[in-house]
Design an enzyme around this catalytic site. Structure first.
Site, PDB file in Angstrom:
ATOM      1  N   ASP B 315       0.856  -1.176   0.000  1.00 44.71           N
ATOM      2  CA  ASP B 315       0.000   0.000   0.000  1.00 44.71           C
ATOM      3  C   ASP B 315       0.895   1.231   0.000  1.00 44.71           C
ATOM      4  O   ASP B 315       1.888   1.278   0.703  1.00 44.71           O
ATOM      5  CB  ASP B 315      -0.878  -0.005   1.250  1.00 44.71           C
ATOM      6  CG  ASP B 315      -2.135  -0.818   1.019  1.00 44.71           C
ATOM      7  OD1 ASP B 315      -2.606  -0.839  -0.133  1.00 44.71           O
ATOM      8  OD2 ASP B 315      -2.610  -1.450   1.974  1.00 44.71           O
ATOM      9  N   LYS B 403     -15.795  16.518  -1.379  1.00 47.29           N
ATOM     10  CA  LYS B 403     -14.434  16.564  -1.927  1.00 47.29           C
ATOM     11  C   LYS B 403     -14.057  15.126  -2.300  1.00 47.29           C
ATOM     12  O   LYS B 403     -14.528  14.160  -1.679  1.00 47.29           O
ATOM     13  CB  LYS B 403     -13.441  17.129  -0.913  1.00 47.29           C
ATOM     14  CG  LYS B 403     -13.203  16.269   0.332  1.00 47.29           C
ATOM     15  CD  LYS B 403     -12.097  16.866   1.173  1.00 47.29           C
ATOM     16  CE  LYS B 403     -11.464  15.873   2.145  1.00 47.29           C
ATOM     17  NZ  LYS B 403     -12.347  15.408   3.196  1.00 47.29           N
ATOM     18  N   ASP B 530     -10.184  -5.726   1.933  1.00 43.65           N
ATOM     19  CA  ASP B 530      -8.935  -6.365   1.537  1.00 43.65           C
ATOM     20  C   ASP B 530      -9.037  -7.888   1.638  1.00 43.65           C
ATOM     21  O   ASP B 530      -8.185  -8.605   1.123  1.00 43.65           O
ATOM     22  CB  ASP B 530      -7.789  -5.918   2.461  1.00 43.65           C
ATOM     23  CG  ASP B 530      -7.300  -4.524   2.126  1.00 43.65           C
ATOM     24  OD1 ASP B 530      -7.432  -4.139   0.950  1.00 43.65           O
ATOM     25  OD2 ASP B 530      -6.814  -3.838   3.029  1.00 43.65           O
TER      26      ASP B 530
END
Lengths: 594, 690, 192
Positions: B315, B403, B530
């Site tokens: 990651d 956002k 994950d």
């Protein structure tokens, strides 16, 4: 060592090296079924054979099926060969009227020839009829060699295939090895040998008068053909005159060509290629030596080509050469040295150790032959190894004890070396911190187990056979030389038989019930208990997926790996046989140079 | 760096004492049967002991004292090997004891329904079952593994992780998993129990470190087979030496055949006792090193696989870059005020507790003087980030302030009937090209401008990746960023490849793609999303802070929740294999010297000329044999530290590593015993031991 | 398994016929066609009668003949029906004894030769049928032959030179003298 001797050796190695690529590439094409001039010419024969056999090239076999086919095929030939020898007395093509061969000798010889060993407990010119030689023994020279090559090809498929359950068709691999490789090469070689003076006919032995009549002492025989002995155990002799010589003839060239090419080694005559009719000139000698290593060396290239990475093939060949060449020169220098026991007699020993050697070949060619024939599991000889110096005899013995993987038998040598390569890859893989891979296949417990069997079985039978023979009356009775050399004779015999070589310290009287039986068993195990595990490895590898190499994968074509592989072969052999070599050749050598 | 917390010295007094006792308990032949090499040694020890007893009554070729000495040292060989194994296990056991200490039976406050004010029943933790709800308040020990379903609390997890700083656990999101045995420090949480007693994480951990579930790994099995094969060969080589020596004695007319004691000595010296004796210790120690690194593996197989990894999926955030991306600028769209952008951006981020969100609020405050506001008093509704919308923000008085990534915002704006301004697209591309992350701020369909977030690549990470590349491991950066941003960060960090705009599906697809090419993939993960990828990866390290689903899908748990740990795990895996390989090589190489010690000793009476093979110049045949046996035993003890610590791993290409290891352990293994046996021989004669 | 029975049995016949029949017959036919002399044993004809083979040595112990290498064949030396070497090891006392016997015989027959006995005259060949001796071994015997036959040493040497073969193609093997051909030539020359 003489300059000329070294030049001859270098010439030999060079010619051999130059032939590797063309022959190796040709064999790869044959096995991959590519169209060649010869396959177009002989194609109809090939297809006819398949039709008669009831098989098709597309019919693939699992490894177990392949192994069963191998064993059945050999078993059938064993029965045929055994029967042929037993009843040769009543069959045609027997101009010398030899009787049927004794049962234990027939067993030993049949096993010997089906296992590509060609250990000979008999003298060819005094035992076997032309029919037995031609359609029994010579046929085995072809098919046992072709079988070794077929198994190798199956193993190669194991490496090159991905996630399949089949490894090829035994009958097809066998037929192609025979028809396109062994047969044409033998035909060419046989004719060249004849041109040099090797005999090829079907006539009875020819009697010629001696130029000078010779008086000699003839040992007296009793009614049973046994030597009559005096009270103190010496044979009784009577004076006799020799006025003529009986020249042995027969279809020798055709058999010699294949016995050299197929790493068989079974001679037509008793002294094998030391006999002037088997090996008349230095050129025939050169050719026969070349034939010993030709196919085993070229198969390395075939291997590289078929797995799609030629460097791997060259690497294996290099590993063989790394072991072979030093031992060759070790043998040569030992044979060139004078015998300290003869020094006080006032002999000019600059010619080297000539006992048991032919003058036309000299020491260099005899040492080269001895190492080549034992490196490959050929076993033919052009000099008597029993009369070699202790260390000169150690070199061929070691080459056999290494498991016949330095060149080795056609096919079987390379597949044996690949078993060693798996072990080397396994250990070196651990050392670099990665589950070992070889040629993109992960090497796991199953492969290691099978490779261990391949390495283990011949070693154990060498030791076991030698042990039994060295403490039993029957075993000791065969020994002809005193001291440590007597031990070497037995050790050499079992090293040769369990590793399917066939050469001998010929002073050992091995044509007894004891040696024929024990040796026969050693030969059977040495051949088939390496062949079956190899096929199991082939099957297991074929079913695996391919792993892409990365920088973390150990490259197996580098000088480092080549040396490591050679070391593994040498260390396994040395650790197993160091004590025996110590009691045999090394002890004898130390006696000589006290 | 990571080991600092629980590092214990290699030879802890307490562990050694226990190991000494265990060495004798392990003499049980049934126990030795697992290890064929050591089993042969034990049989040899028993045999020589019997021969010793016999020699007391029936004088034979060898003196009773000599047989006794040999027998003693053969027993010592077995004991030394047992000691090595016991030492390795002892370290695990000590750790397990400490863990067990934290698994106290506590009284849990069982709730009838997941509400703080529901009735509380006190129940012992051992009676809690899956699905029960418990309330945990400050000072309480969390009674079992579970998911937080309500509340938020700071939790001390030092019992598991050794890390004393408290961590936040709260319902929802990726920080909802709690572990039994940890302590709530402040506030309260309601936990739904997810594991029955005996199946908790702590239980699994204890059984793991204790080695109770230790099974041989594939490579260990293969090596075992090879060692067994060598043992068989040497068994033949020594057993046949008896007939061979009988023949030689007869042929030479002098000397005596080799005695059984001598043959047993030779056999024990030749079979690979060094590696055979240390093999299980190496395996246990490998697991132990992993535990020292605060990683719990579910099986030894996983540790071994770690050494084989070809591809690391890392990651970006936290592994390659520092976790906190910082907002560094607001860039208004054409015709907008920069203050309006700052204001709206702050509004959108008020409820955003991520470091990025905090940094936006801070930037608006420090640069543009916009004060922080309280989201609840404004009456705004927080819209959290989701993997599907890839936006966050607030709904405030009918305004939808958002956002998010440019393409996500563009989709949002378009769906509202607005137009995504072209100049903003240009700005976004520019920011991305510079390696920063652009976030677009929009108020409904009005796009206000761009927030620029800068990644900060960790120091030294580039060099680390270069090392990995040399080891043959390629690195792939996983990020939710757009491709341009990802490319810039990837270039700066020096990874081999990157996966931009990653979703659980694309991650899974990437893993499968690499695996189809025959590669082994390792990854770390913490979130529930994950889990599929973790389950697919060959080596999957779940963060301890992660969800229960992630922990269950992985085959290792990193207690430190440090994604960089993956690199360390790979090294530990490699070290484990290397230690086995090098010691096996060393063991076999030793045999050469032992032959040179023993063979001349055995045969010198038969063939006096064999004296030249005594190249070490050992004084008497008896001292030569005894010295070889002593060396063979002592080398095991001498190598225990190496076995437990593992051989030093220096990253490099496979060829270089092999060459170095052959030189050190192969060539070294040839030479060392010549020196060692000679020294022992001098000592043995000095002390008149034979 | 049953599928393998047919090919197994059929293969016995196919391979026996091709490798055991067609192949050797083809080689025999080609050999007899192209190299009949070599294929039939390289027989030396004297007066239209076979007088030996140029490849197979014969025993000599008459002083007028060049002697070949010692032969270990039984029951008499150079018995071509039963090829064989001595197979004595270097450390075998019999080897020393036999070598001594041969050397003593040579020394007695060639008292004029001052040089050491070349190794090939002291050691038995591998086949027991080695037709050659080294040029040095021939030289060692020249004086004796010249004396026994009453001809010049130089004449004998020129015979030796004529029947000396160098290395094949200049490289292979060792220089050698064919004993049988040399002795036949000497006889032939004296008869005239």
């Amino acid at each position: 060592m003489t300059t000329n001797g070294i030049i001859q050796i270098i010439l030999y190695l060079t010619v051999l090296g130059l032939l590797v690529k063309p022959l190796g590439s040709y064999m790869a094409k044959v096995y991959q079924g590519e169209s060649l001039l010869i396959t177009r010419v002989l194609g109809p024969v090939e297809r006819l054979i398949y039709r008669l056999l009831g098989t098709r090239p597309e019919e693939e076999m699992s490894w177990k099926m392949y192994a069963v086919a191998c064993l059945l095929f050999k078993f059938a030939f064993f029965i045929l060969l055994f029967t042929l020898m037993r009843i040769q007395g009543i069959l045609p093509l027997n101009p010398q009227n030899f009787p049927g061969v004794a049962p234990d000798l027939s067993f030993n010889t049949a096993v010997s020839f089906i296992t590509n060993t060609n250990w000979q407990a008999y003298g060819g010119e005094s035992t076997m009829s032309y029919l037995t030689q031609m359609s029994g023994l010579a046929v085995q020279n072809f098919v046992s060699a072709a079988q070794g090559m077929a198994v190798l090809v199956a193993l190669i498929r194991g490496f090159s295939r991905r996630t399949t359950s089949t490894i090829g068709n035994f009958w097809v691999d066998l037929t192609r090895s025979f028809l396109y490789i062994l047969l044409p090469l033998s035909l060419i070689m046989a004719i060249i040998l004849v041109s040099q003076g090797v005999v090829q006919n079907l006539s009875p032995y020819k009697t010629v008068p001696l130029v000078q009549t010779i008086n000699y002492d003839n040992p007296k025989m009793d009614a049973n053909g046994k030597a009559v002995l005096t009270s103190d155990g010496k044979p009784v002799t009577e004076p006799a005159k020799a006025t003529e010589q009986s020249l042995p003839l027969g279809p020798a060239a055709s058999q010699i060509a294949i016995k050299q090419l197929g790493t068989n080694g079974g001679g037509f005559f008793n002294v094998n290629s030391a006999h002037p009719y088997e090996n008349p000139t230095p050129f025939s000698n050169f050719l026969e030596m070349l034939a010993i290593l030709l196919i085993p060396a070229a198969l390395c290239y075939t291997f590289g080509r078929m797995i799609g990475d030629r460097r791997q093939g060259w690497a294996l060949l290099a590993a063989m050469a790394v072991i072979f060449i030093p031992l060759l020169f070790f043998c040569y220098s030992s044979e060139q040295a004078a015998n300290p026991f003869l020094s006080p007699l006032g002999i000019d020993q600059s010619g080297g150790n000539m006992e048991g050697k032919e003058l036309r070949f000299g020491v260099a060619n005899s040492a080269l032959w001895a190492t080549a024939t034992t490196a490959a599991s050929n076993g033919s000889v052009n000099a008597m190894h029993d009369s070699f110096s202790p260390l000169g005899g150690l070199a061929p013995m070691v080459l056999m004890q290494l498991g016949e993987v330095v060149f080795g038998g056609v096919g079987s040598g390379l597949y044996g070396l690949l078993a060693f390569a798996l072990v080397a890859v396994f250990i070196s893989g651990l050392m670099v911190g990665r589950t070992p891979e070889y040629l993109g296949k992960k090497i796991e417990a199953y492969e290691v187990k099978m490779a261990a069997i391949v390495i283990l079985v011949p070693c154990c039978f060498v030791l076991l056979g030698t042990a039994i023979a060295s403490v039993t009356a029957d075993g000791i009775a065969g020994i002809s030389n005193p001291g440590p050399h007597g031990f070497s004779q037995v050790l050499y015999a079992f090293s040769s038989m369990a590793n399917n070589n066939g050469s001998a310290f010929a002073g050992l009287n091995a044509n007894t019930m004891f040696y024929n039986t024990l040796g026969g068993i050693a030969m059977l195990f040495g051949r088939f208990w390496t062949m079956i595990p190899i096929l199991a490895i082939a099957g297991s590898l074929a079913s695996k997926k391919y792993v892409q190499p990365s920088a973390g994968t150990l490259p197996t074509h580098t000088p480092l790996f080549i040396l490591f592989l050679a070391s593994v072969v040498i260390i396994v052999g040395a650790l197993t046989f160091f004590p025996t070599l110590g009691l045999g050749p090394i002890a004898e050598h130390l006696m000589l140079y006290k | 760096m990571i080991n600092k917390k629980k590092k214990s010295s290699l030879f802890d007094g307490r562990i050694m004492k226990r190991a000494l006792i265990d060495s004798f308990i392990k003499l049980n032949p049934l126990n030795q049967l697992r290890n064929p090499v050591m089993f042969v040694v034990e049989v040899g020890s028993i045999l020589t002991s019997l021969l010793f007893v016999q020699s007391l009554f029936v004088p034979g070729a060898e003196s009773p004292w000599f047989i006794f000495s040999i027998s003693l040292w053969l027993w010592a060989t077995v004991l030394f090997a047992n000691f090595a194994e016991a030492m390795a296990e002892g370290r695990g056991k000590a750790q397990a004891d400490a863990l067990r200490g934290s698994r106290k039976d506590v009284n849990a406050k069982k709730l009838s329904e997941p509400k703080q004010d529901a009735g509380v029943t006190p129940v012992p933790s051992s009676q809690l079952r899956k699905g029960d709800y418990v309330l945990v308040e400050p000072g309480d020990i969390i009674p079992g593994d579970g998911e937080v379903v309500a509340g938020v609390a700071s939790v001390n997890e030092s019992a598991i992780t050794g890390e004393s700083a408290p961590v936040i656990r709260e319902s929802g999101g990726d920080r909802s998993a709690v572990t039994g045995g940890t302590i709530v420090l402040s506030d309260w949480i309601i936990v739904q129990i997810t594991a029955n007693p005996g199946e908790t994480f702590l239980d699994r951990m204890i059984s793991m470190v204790e080695g109770a579930k230790r099974q041989k790994t594939p490579n260990e099995i293969a090596l075992d087979i090879l060692l067994a094969g060598m043992t068989i060969i040497f068994l033949f080589a020594t057993a046949t030496l008896l007939p061979f020596s009988m023949f030689s004695v007869a042929a030479a007319g002098q000397g005596n055949p080799a005695t059984i004691v001598v043959l047993v000595s030779l056999l024990v010296c030749l079979i690979p006792t060094t590696i055979g004796g240390l093999l299980s210790a190496i395996g246990i120690a490998g697991m132990d090193r992993l535990i020292q690194a605060n990683v719990i593996a579910t099986s030894g197989r996983a540790v071994e696989a770690a050494g084989d990894v070809d591809v690391l999926l890392l990651d970006k955030t936290g592994t390659i870059t520092l976790g906190n991306r910082q907002a560094t600028a607001f860039i208004p769209a054409k015709g907008r005020e920069i203050n309006a952008v700052a204001d709206t951006a702050q509004l959108a981020s008020l409820a955003d507790e991520t470091p990025e969100g905090r940094s936006i609020v801070v930037l608006a405050k420090t640069e543009y003087g916009i004060r922080e506001r309280d989201i609840t008093s404004l009456g705004a509704k927080f819209i959290p980030f989701s993997a599907q919308t890839r936006m966050s923000g607030v709904d405030l008085n009918g305004r939808q302030i958002r956002k998010g990534a440019a393409d996500a915002v563009a989709a949002f704006v378009t769906s509202k009937g607005g137009v995504f301004p072209a100049d903003v697209t240009v700005t976004v591309d520019e920011v991305a090209r510079e390696g920063a992350t652009p976030l677009v701020v929009t108020d409904g369909k009005d796009v206000l401008g761009v927030i620029r977030l800068n990644d900060i690549v960790k120091g030294g990470i580039r060099e680390r990746f270069a090392e990995l590349r040399k080891m043959g491991i390629s690195t792939v950066m996983i990020t939710g960023d757009n491709p341009m941003t990802a490319a810039a960060v990837a270039a700066e960090a020096g990874v081999d490849d990157f996966l931009a705009q990653a979703t659980p599906e694309t991650k899974l697809a990437l893993i499968r793609k690499h695996q189809a090419g025959g590669k082994l993939v390792a990854m770390t993960g913490d979130g529930t999303n994950d889990a599929p990828a973790l389950a697919q990866a060959d080596v999957a390290v779940a963060m301890n802070t992660g969800t229960q689903a992630a922990k269950e899908a992985g085959n290792m748990v990193d207690l430190d929740s440090n994604p960089t740990k993956l690199i360390e795990i790979v090294e530990i895996g490699k070290q484990l294999l290397m230690t086995r390989g090098t010691l096996a090589t060393f063991s076999i190489a030793n045999d050469v010297a032992k032959y040179f010690a023993i063979l001349p000793a055995v045969f010198i009476a038969t063939y006096p000329q064999m004296a030249v093979l005594n190249i070490m110049g050992l004084q008497t045949p008896q001292s030569a044999i005894l010295s070889a046996v002593i060396f063979n035993a002592v080398i095991i003890i001498a190598l225990i530290p190496l076995a437990l610590r593992g051989v030093t791993y220096r990253p490099g290409g496979a060829g270089i590593v092999l060459r170095n290891n052959i030189l050190i352990y192969g060539v070294g293994g040839l030479i060392v015993p010549f020196i060692g046996i000679k020294l022992i021989d001098m000592l043995v004669n000095f002390l008149h031991l034979v | 398994m049953l599928k393998l029975i047919r090919p197994t049995i059929v293969s016995l016949f196919i391979f026996s016929v091709i490798a055991g029949g067609l192949y050797p017959m083809t080689v025999t036919a080609l050999a007899q066609l192209f190299f009949p002399e070599q294929a039939n044993g390289s027989i030396i004809m004297k007066d239209n009668k076979p007088a030996g083979s140029s490849l197979i040595g014969q025993p000599f112990d008459d002083p007028k003949y060049f002697w070949g290498r010692p032969s270990a064949t039984a029951p008499f030396p150079y018995n071509s029906a039963s090829s064989g070497g001595s197979n004595l090891s270097q450390t075998n006392p019999d080897l020393v004894k036999q070598a001594k016997g041969r050397i003593d015989a040579l020394r007695e027959a060639d008292p004029q030769s001052a040089t050491q006995v070349p190794i090939d005259l002291a050691t038995a060949s591998g086949s027991g049928l080695d037709p050659h001796i080294s040029p040095a071994a021939a030289e060692y015997q020249v004086k004796r032959i010249a004396g026994a036959r009453g001809i010049d040493e130089s004449a004998v040497r020129s015979f030796v030179a004529k029947y000396t073969d160098g290395r094949q193609f200049g490289i292979l093997g060792e220089p050698r003298v064919n004993v049988l051909k040399l002795n036949l030539a000497l006889d032939q020359a004296q008869k005239l």
